[in-house]
Write an enzyme that holds these catalytic residues in place. Structure first.
Site, short mmCIF file in Angstrom:
data_model
loop_
_atom_site.label_atom_id
_atom_site.label_comp_id
_atom_site.label_asym_id
_atom_site.label_seq_id
_atom_site.Cartn_x
_atom_site.Cartn_y
_atom_site.Cartn_z
N ASP A 328 0.72 -1.18 0.00
CA ASP A 328 -0.02 0.07 0.02
C ASP A 328 0.82 1.16 0.12
OD1 ASP A 328 -1.80 1.95 0.26
OD2 ASP A 328 -2.78 0.92 2.27
N ASP A 686 37.13 -28.23 7.57
CA ASP A 686 35.65 -27.64 8.02
C ASP A 686 36.05 -26.18 8.67
OD1 ASP A 686 34.34 -30.16 7.60
OD2 ASP A 686 34.09 -30.72 9.70
#
Length: 840
Positions: A328, A686
């Site tokens: 809106d 990792d």
């Protein structure tokens, strides 16, 4: 307290209060605390926040990890206890790393969500105060008005023109009127008009109610418990799940084959089993859930810095993929400070009586706060001495008007304001001059002409009407008839000064703005034109009602402005856009925006929104500004890009290395790496991947929406996996045919090449640019280089000896580093060719 002796809707108010040991002034804070302990928090399901111990245990719940731990324990008794303890230690360290990262992410997200908690008004210690909905208990007295979510199953004590949307629970399309009265115990749920239910929301009116049931004991709680309701899976979640399954299937197949062949070649069964399981750990993306959690939590924190609070982490990906944002105009595209332009009579002349009646209406209104009333009160102060309010008929979205009954001396009147058409439909006459009343039929064309003129100038126009009543009796909706039209109130809300620039930024990000407004098409066109939007084609609400779904689907992509739209039409527009292939965001903050927020891929609201809108949203803005949204989109895409980087890493060097190792193990008389060495390799690679969340992202990864594409990821895995394997086998050839390495030297050389290549390749695949033209994040660069250096010196340390590595000659080091350099060069060339052929 005996809240279930009789159904609460069948009790009188006196019985009800007695049964719940409550009073009309509510509970004391002390009593509320005791009841919270007794009945538990007002939630449909336990809070999804794992404690530290549960989160830690969760790091080791992978079936492959559990089998590995079991086999390792077995080897303590049958084989080498030292090796077994090393393997256990590596698994533990890896788990602790994942735990630390996920625990930090979980805490960060919990703090962010606390910012946008839904609250409700309760009577405690004799006064009205705000409380978290989760802290509401049976016996509490709650005060509700339009826009509020009902915090539990409640029995009304007082109500005024109360309408509640129960569609979520009963499927009833229209709001249901609620009144205070006792009903029979066997009254059906949909007919219990004296009660309101958890999860529904107030559309209009106000009420005071006693909370009878909370949490799982509510009607909505029973339904959600039966259905085990959960949010629908996003495209990103679905893609990650499928990707995990795909790698899992490949891993299981490979491990079974490798184990079977090693046994066939008469190698030790336990060692072969451990080797296969260790390979599975290397191949399985066990860090994927942790990396995703870390990335999304880090993204949520960065977005919070931009005043964007993420309620559902998985929505970040959809936020980044969004290519259409519907909104809106009020407050988002405009300044949000509605101002009165003028108060005019039916002749278009300034009129003080018109403003007086508008002022009386706004001043005495007690429903939800709205900017129009505030604008009227701020425009000019009027002394209301001598006036007194008699009654009120609250605003609702069906009537689109609000009436106040008041008196002045012996005069009793109703003053009504609202949408012009809705005011005119209850008027039978017009006051053309002071005291000059004429039939409205002769003036309608004139009124319409003024309305069009005001609208073309961009003014929002509301109508003002009044009616004399005979006495000080209470009024209701049936009194809104045979009224006299008094005049117009024109208002304006100018576009934000930077809105054209903001819309251009969104367009540069590949996001189209579409306005969905309740304003008439003339006002919408005027404002949209000032913002630089196309107004060549506007679809209005009446036109939309006549369109089939197929016609709307064909038109929706070419229309920027939808005007005069009813609340239920917003959802239809959004669904059509999604069917057309768009990823749609909807930004709304009103009571009537909830269904549209649910229908959108990304529901966006603001912190000052109605509770029902804020609850339905995935993302909440702390500032009602489209500029905030631009920054949020950029952060969302950054998060998505960094998540993809881990996926690419898991499918390139790591996967290639493990696949190569599995293959070569079939052709040499010993295991290429011992199980403990494989796990160490996996652990060391990792570390760089855990810093991915903080990595920099190239502008080209943010400039347009990207979507999860599992086919492109498979192509990437095959392409870069083959490149990785090529250089792996080049390493094997060097070690076996040139250097003539023994078992220890082969494993050491392969360990060095595997870890260094897997770490350094991160710097290549993290960007589509040449690696030397894209600056990596500080932590990623430091971690990657640190792992490379540690790997190079590791064989010379006491730990290297424990892990079965042996020092290599300088020439071997040079050869290995040369292969790594060639691998980086090969990956760069492959990357350039890949992205030319695969659009992703």
């Amino acid at each position: 307290m005996d809240p279930i002796s009789k159904p609460f809707w069948s009790l009188s108010v006196t019985e009800l209060l007695g049964n719940f040991n409550s009073t009309v002034t509510g509970l004391t804070s002390e009593d509320a605390k005791k009841r919270l302990i007794q009945f538990g928090a007002n939630r449909l399901k336990p809070q999804k926040r794992s404690n530290a111990f549960t989160l830690l245990i969760g790091q080791f719940k992978s079936p492959i990890i559990l089998i590995l731990l079991f086999a390792t324990g077995l080897s303590v008794f049958l084989h080498d206890p030292a090796d077994a303890l090393i393997i256990l230690l590596i698994v533990l360290v890896s788990g602790l790393l994942g735990f630390w990262q996920e625990h930090s992410a979980s805490d960060a997200v919990a703090k962010l969500l606390a910012i946008v908690q839904i609250k409700t008004s309760v009577l405690r210690d004799g006064s009205q105060q705000e409380s978290n909905i989760e802290d509401v208990v049976p016996g509490d007295i709650v005060v509700m008005s339009a826009g509020d979510i009902v915090p539990g199953d409640c029995r009304l004590l007082e109500s005024k023109d109360l309408f509640v949307d129960e569609a979520m629970l009963t499927g009833e399309t229209f709001p249901v009127e609620k009144v205070v009265s006792a009903l029979a115990a066997n009254t059906a749920l949909a007919k219990r008009t004296n009660s309101v239910w958890m999860g529904t929301h107030v559309v209009s009116g106000s009420a005071k109610a006693l909370v009878a049931l909370t949490g799982k004991n509510t009607e909505f709680g029973k339904v959600s418990e039966r259905l085990k309701l959960k949010p629908s899976e996003t495209e990103f979640e679905r893609g990650i799940r499928r990707f995990g399954f795909f790698l899992g299937e490949v891993t299981i197949l490979l491990v079974v084959i490798i184990f079977a062949i090693n046994v066939f070649l008469h190698r030790p069964v336990l060692e072969s089993f451990l080797f296969s399981l260790a390979l599975a750990v290397g191949l399985t993306p066990q860090l994927l859930p942790a990396i995703i959690s870390i990335n999304l939590a880090h993204g949520a924190k960065k977005m919070a810095e931009k005043k964007v609070i993420v309620k559902r982490l998985a929505s970040i990906e959809n936020f980044g993929s969004m290519n259409v944002i519907c909104s809106d105009k009020t407050g988002t595209l405009t300044e949000g400070t509605v101002q009165v332009e003028s108060a005019l009579d039916v002749n278009g002349e300034a009129n003080d009586k018109v403003f007086l009646f508008a002022y009386l209406n706004a001043f005495y209104e007690t429903g939800f706060t709205n900017p129009i009333d505030q604008a009227i009160i701020n425009y000019r102060k009027i002394d209301l001495l001598g006036y007194s309010k008699l009654d009120e008929i609250p605003y609702d979205f069906i009537r689109k008007r609000l009436s106040i009954a008041f008196s002045q001396g012996n005069t009793h009147l109703i003053a009504t304001k609202g949408a012009l058409d809705n005011i005119l439909e209850v008027c039978s006459s017009v006051e053309a001059r002071e005291g000059n009343i004429t039939d409205i039929a002769s003036m309608k064309d004139k009124i319409q002409k003024h309305f069009e003129d005001f609208s073309n100038k961009g003014f929002r126009t509301i109508g003002i009407a009044y009616k004399n009543i005979n006495s000080e009796t209470l009024v209701n909706k049936s009194d809104e008839k045979d009224m006299t039209f008094l005049g117009f109130l024109t208002l304006f809300d100018p576009p934000k000064s930077n809105i054209i620039d903001t819309i251009a930024k969104l367009k540069n990000l590949g996001v189209s703005l579409k306005i969905i407004t309740g304003d008439n098409h003339l006002v919408a066109a005027s404002i949209s034109k000032k913002m630089g939007l196309s107004v060549n084609k506007i679809i209005s609400g009446p036109e939309l009602r006549q369109m089939s779904d197929a016609a709307l689907l064909r038109s929706v992509g070419s229309v920027d402005v939808f005007a005069e739209i009813e609340p239920n039409q917003k959802e239809r527009i959004i669904i059509a856009m999604r069917k057309a292939g768009d990823v749609v965001g909807y930004m709304g903050d009103g009571i009537n925006d909830a269904s549209a927020l649910h229908a959108a891929d990304v529901g966006i609201s603001v912190d000052t929104a109605a509770d029902v809108a804020k609850d339905a949203a995935d993302i909440v803005l702390l500032e009602k500004d489209l500029g905030v949204l631009v920054e949020g989109v950029r952060e969302g895409r950054t998060t998505f890009a960094n998540t993809l980087k881990y996926v690419f890493m898991a499918t390139s060097a790591n996967f290639g290395n493990m696949f190569s190792m599995a293959g070569v193990s079939l052709f040499i008389p010993f295991l290429p790496l011992l199980p403990k060495q494989i796990l160490l390799t996996n652990l060391m690679t990792d570390f760089p991947e855990m810093t991915i969340a903080t990595d920099n992202v190239d502008d080209q990864m943010i400039d347009y929406p990207r979507r999860w594409d599992i086919k492109a990821i498979r192509k990437f895995m095959i392409t870069f996996g083959l490149v990785s394997s090529f250089f792996d086998y080049l390493t094997f050839g060097l070690l076996l045919l040139v250097i003539h390495a023994n078992e220890g030297q082969f494993r050491t050389g392969w360990f060095l090449e595997s870890v260094i290549s897997a770490s350094m390749i991160v710097l290549v695949i993290r960007s589509r640019k040449p690696f030397f033209r894209s600056k990596p994040g500080k932590y990623l660069l430091i971690t990657t280089l640190s792992i490379a250096v540690i790997t190079l010196i590791f064989p010379f340390t006491p730990l290297g000896n424990i892990f079965g590595f042996s020092p290599l000659t300088l020439s071997t080091y040079i050869f290995i580093l040369l292969i790594v350099a060639l691998y980086i060069l090969g990956a760069e060339i492959t990357k350039r060719v890949f992205y030319k052929k695969v659009k992703f």
